[in-house]
Scaffold this motif. Sequence first.
Motif, PDB file in Angstrom:
ATOM      1  N   ILE A  31      -0.403 -57.319  -2.490  1.00 13.69           N
ATOM      2  CA  ILE A  31       0.585 -56.258  -2.307  1.00 13.69           C
ATOM      3  C   ILE A  31       0.072 -54.927  -2.858  1.00 13.69           C
ATOM      4  O   ILE A  31       0.332 -53.871  -2.282  1.00 13.69           O
ATOM      5  CB  ILE A  31       1.951 -56.634  -2.931  1.00 13.69           C
ATOM      6  N   TRP A  32      -0.690 -54.956  -3.963  1.00 16.63           N
ATOM      7  CA  TRP A  32      -1.206 -53.710  -4.531  1.00 16.63           C
ATOM      8  C   TRP A  32      -2.259 -53.093  -3.634  1.00 16.63           C
ATOM      9  O   TRP A  32      -2.390 -51.869  -3.556  1.00 16.63           O
ATOM     10  CB  TRP A  32      -1.740 -53.937  -5.943  1.00 16.63           C
ATOM     11  N   ILE A  88      -3.409 -48.663   0.239  1.00 19.94           N
ATOM     12  CA  ILE A  88      -3.742 -48.205   1.589  1.00 19.94           C
ATOM     13  C   ILE A  88      -2.614 -47.335   2.150  1.00 19.94           C
ATOM     14  O   ILE A  88      -2.868 -46.315   2.804  1.00 19.94           O
ATOM     15  CB  ILE A  88      -4.038 -49.413   2.502  1.00 19.94           C
ATOM     16  N   ALA A  89      -1.370 -47.718   1.877  1.00 18.89           N
ATOM     17  CA  ALA A  89      -0.228 -46.925   2.348  1.00 18.89           C
ATOM     18  C   ALA A  89      -0.225 -45.538   1.709  1.00 18.89           C
ATOM     19  O   ALA A  89       0.050 -44.535   2.393  1.00 18.89           O
ATOM     20  CB  ALA A  89       1.080 -47.653   2.049  1.00 18.89           C
ATOM     21  N   ILE A  90      -0.529 -45.437   0.432  1.00 20.75           N
ATOM     22  CA  ILE A  90      -0.567 -44.136  -0.249  1.00 20.75           C
ATOM     23  C   ILE A  90      -1.671 -43.256   0.335  1.00 20.75           C
ATOM     24  O   ILE A  90      -1.471 -42.060   0.590  1.00 20.75           O
ATOM     25  CB  ILE A  90      -0.737 -44.320  -1.773  1.00 20.75           C
ATOM     26  N   LEU A 131      -0.564 -42.114   3.792  1.00 19.31           N
ATOM     27  CA  LEU A 131       0.463 -41.074   3.676  1.00 19.31           C
ATOM     28  C   LEU A 131      -0.155 -39.730   3.297  1.00 19.31           C
ATOM     29  O   LEU A 131       0.222 -38.688   3.844  1.00 19.31           O
ATOM     30  CB  LEU A 131       1.512 -41.497   2.648  1.00 19.31           C
ATOM     31  N   ALA A 132      -1.129 -39.734   2.406  1.00 19.71           N
ATOM     32  CA  ALA A 132      -1.807 -38.501   2.007  1.00 19.71           C
ATOM     33  C   ALA A 132      -2.574 -37.910   3.185  1.00 19.71           C
ATOM     34  O   ALA A 132      -2.549 -36.681   3.406  1.00 19.71           O
ATOM     35  CB  ALA A 132      -2.739 -38.767   0.832  1.00 19.71           C
ATOM     36  N   LEU A 133      -3.260 -38.749   3.958  1.00 16.08           N
ATOM     37  CA  LEU A 133      -3.989 -38.252   5.131  1.00 16.08           C
ATOM     38  C   LEU A 133      -3.032 -37.676   6.176  1.00 16.08           C
ATOM     39  O   LEU A 133      -3.301 -36.619   6.759  1.00 16.08           O
ATOM     40  CB  LEU A 133      -4.833 -39.370   5.739  1.00 16.08           C
TER      41      LEU A 133
END
Length: 111
Positions: free
Chosen positions: A85-86, A91-93, A96-98
């Motif tokens: 999960i981490w 990867i989600a963070i 989102l930044a990209l």
Amino acid sequence: MILTNSGTAAADQIELSGTVPSGWKVSFEPKAVDRIAPNENKEVQALVTPSDKAVAGDYVATLRAAARGESSSQTFRVAVTTSTIWGIVGIAIIGLALLTMIGSVVWFGRR
């Protein structure tokens, strides 16, 4: 674990113990075995609990059975893994930044 008495005499009052890394716990169910007849097996559950601060990797645990001066031990490799999960959250963070960066370039354009 399966305890086997391959001798010709019964094994009495078998005590179980273990050596694990610092901060870890080991427990047995049952905690001791009263008697194993010759050529007989007994099953024992060994529960190895890692510490809360254990990092992912391989560790060594040694489990022992001893009765009246006779003893036997076995070394096990215990693998500690981290939750996936981490990795997904990381990867989600990054994604989102990209997307935020690309959205800003599209919205404001090149000036």
